[in-house]
Enzyme design. Structure first.
Site, PDB file in Angstrom:
ATOM      1  N   ASP A  68     -42.387  14.942  48.519  1.00  0.00           N
ATOM      2  CA  ASP A  68     -41.163  15.556  48.008  1.00  0.00           C
ATOM      3  C   ASP A  68     -41.217  17.079  48.035  1.00  0.00           C
ATOM      4  OD1 ASP A  68     -43.098  15.763  46.026  1.00  0.00           O
ATOM      5  OD2 ASP A  68     -42.090  14.441  44.609  1.00  0.00           O
ATOM      6  N   ASN A 136     -41.871   9.462  33.020  1.00  0.00           N
ATOM      7  CA  ASN A 136     -40.803   8.465  32.919  1.00  0.00           C
ATOM      8  C   ASN A 136     -40.955   7.375  33.973  1.00  0.00           C
ATOM      9  OD1 ASN A 136     -40.098   9.861  35.223  1.00  0.00           O
ATOM     10  ND2 ASN A 136     -38.114  10.564  34.475  1.00  0.00           N
ATOM     11  N   HIS A 138     -41.555   7.928  37.247  1.00  0.00           N
ATOM     12  CA  HIS A 138     -41.142   8.264  38.614  1.00  0.00           C
ATOM     13  C   HIS A 138     -42.344   8.356  39.542  1.00  0.00           C
ATOM     14  CE1 HIS A 138     -41.142  12.868  37.590  1.00  0.00           C
ATOM     15  NE2 HIS A 138     -42.148  12.656  38.391  1.00  0.00           N
ATOM     16  N   GLU A 143     -36.529   8.959  40.485  1.00  0.00           N
ATOM     17  CA  GLU A 143     -36.318   8.899  39.045  1.00  0.00           C
ATOM     18  C   GLU A 143     -35.777   7.524  38.628  1.00  0.00           C
ATOM     19  OE1 GLU A 143     -37.449  11.207  37.223  1.00  0.00           O
ATOM     20  OE2 GLU A 143     -36.526  13.171  37.539  1.00  0.00           O
TER      21      GLU A 143
HETATM   22  C1  GLP Z   1     -43.874  15.631  39.678  1.00  0.00           C
HETATM   23  C2  GLP Z   1     -43.954  15.222  41.181  1.00  0.00           C
HETATM   24  C3  GLP Z   1     -44.632  13.898  41.346  1.00  0.00           C
HETATM   25  C4  GLP Z   1     -45.856  13.891  40.456  1.00  0.00           C
HETATM   26  C5  GLP Z   1     -45.431  13.810  39.025  1.00  0.00           C
HETATM   27  C6  GLP Z   1     -46.553  13.958  38.016  1.00  0.00           C
HETATM   28  O1  GLP Z   1     -42.611  15.963  39.254  1.00  0.00           O
HETATM   29  N1  GLP Z   1     -42.722  15.209  41.900  1.00  0.00           N
HETATM   30  O2  GLP Z   1     -44.949  13.678  42.723  1.00  0.00           O
HETATM   31  O3  GLP Z   1     -46.662  12.776  40.740  1.00  0.00           O
HETATM   32  O4  GLP Z   1     -44.333  14.657  38.751  1.00  0.00           O
HETATM   33  O5  GLP Z   1     -46.977  15.284  37.907  1.00  0.00           O
HETATM   34  P1  GLP Z   1     -48.354  15.657  37.220  1.00  0.00           P
HETATM   35  O6  GLP Z   1     -49.422  15.156  38.149  1.00  0.00           O
HETATM   36  O7  GLP Z   1     -48.359  17.157  37.143  1.00  0.00           O
HETATM   37  O8  GLP Z   1     -48.385  14.993  35.904  1.00  0.00           O
END
Ligand code: GLP
Length: 242
Positions: A68, A136, A138, A143
């Site tokens: 992404d 959440n 995702h 989402e």
């Molecule tokens: C972000 C990214 C995801 C990631 C997730 C968790 O928004 N788009 O690809 O896996 O949220 O982030 P973190 O590893 O900082 O907890």
């Protein structure tokens, strides 16, 4: 089939995830890696860089596709995922400049950009997809919603995600409200998926995603339908599982 592995410390988890990826590249140098951003994979990328430096592995023939990207941030912006990937991995290894790919969040025509990315994914089937988990549920930026998209698409980020990601920006208002993300269909097409989760704040969503019903309200729960998912959990993230 989900193989769940619990780790007492991050160091071991990072080493395990990195080694799984390195093994794949050693066996298939032109493998396609699906990569993730966020705080979760940082230690894994550090271990991969170490292995490259000690000449255990070369990425000269490897292709990568990222999950992404934010809409509207230039690649030089410190919070763009393009910038993150350069800083955390690409500038430290021998991957060719035209072998790593992210959705372009600056494209004038986002729909056309999503189509381009889907074609790219079609031409480069993912051998191993690295995934983090949002609070959440995702994955990528898919989402929770009544309906999920199979292919790459633009998403409106949920308040919870904007909040979670605000810590990386100087103010919450600066967090882009939109992103481009690979769809759940593309993620589920990966041959093998490595889902990595750390921290007590994710224990609840880990339990829901891995043992709860399969629902678009928890996009990660769709991973239960995939034949080869390796889940790597630190002690805190895994504490609600038996
Ligand atoms: C972000 C990214 C995801 C990631 C997730 C968790 O928004 N788009 O690809 O896996 O949220 O982030 P973190 O590893 O900082 O907890």
């Amino acid at each position: 089939m989900m193989q769940i592995i619990h780790f007492n410390d991050w160091e071991l988890l990072d080493a395990y995830a990195a080694q799984t990826i390195i093994n794949k590249i050693q066996e298939k140098p032109n493998a396609v890696l699906g990569l993730a951003t966020g705080s979760t994979p940082l230690g894994i990328y550090a271990k991969i860089i170490e292995a490259y430096r000690s000449k255990e592995v070369s990425f000269a023939q490897t292709t990568t596709v990222n999950l992404d990207e934010y809409v509207g941030l230039p690649a030089e912006h410190e919070q763009s995922y393009a910038y993150y990937m350069k800083q955390q991995l690409f500038s430290h290894i021998d991957i060719a400049d035209d072998h790593y790919h992210l959705p372009n969040g600056l494209a004038e025509n986002l729909k056309a950009e999503c189509d381009r990315y889907d074609q790219l994914l079609e031409q480069n089937p993912i051998d191993i997809q690295l995934l983090g988990l949002g609070h959440n549920g995702h994955i990528g930026f898919n989402e929770p919603d009544a309906l999920l998209s199979a292919g790459t698409h633009a998403v409106q980020l949920k308040a919870a995600t904007l909040e979670a990601n605000a810590r990386f920006f100087s103010s919450a208002a600066e967090v882009p409200k939109m992103a481009l993300t690979m769809g759940v269909g593309s993620i589920l097409k990966a041959h093998t998926i490595i889902l990595v989760v750390r921290g007590a704040d994710k224990a609840e969503i880990v339990e829901q995603a891995l043992t709860g019903p399969i629902t678009t309200d928890v996009p990660a729960s769709l991973l239960q339908t995939h034949p080869r998912v390796i889940v790597l959990l630190d002690r805190e993230a895994g504490r609600k599982l038996k």
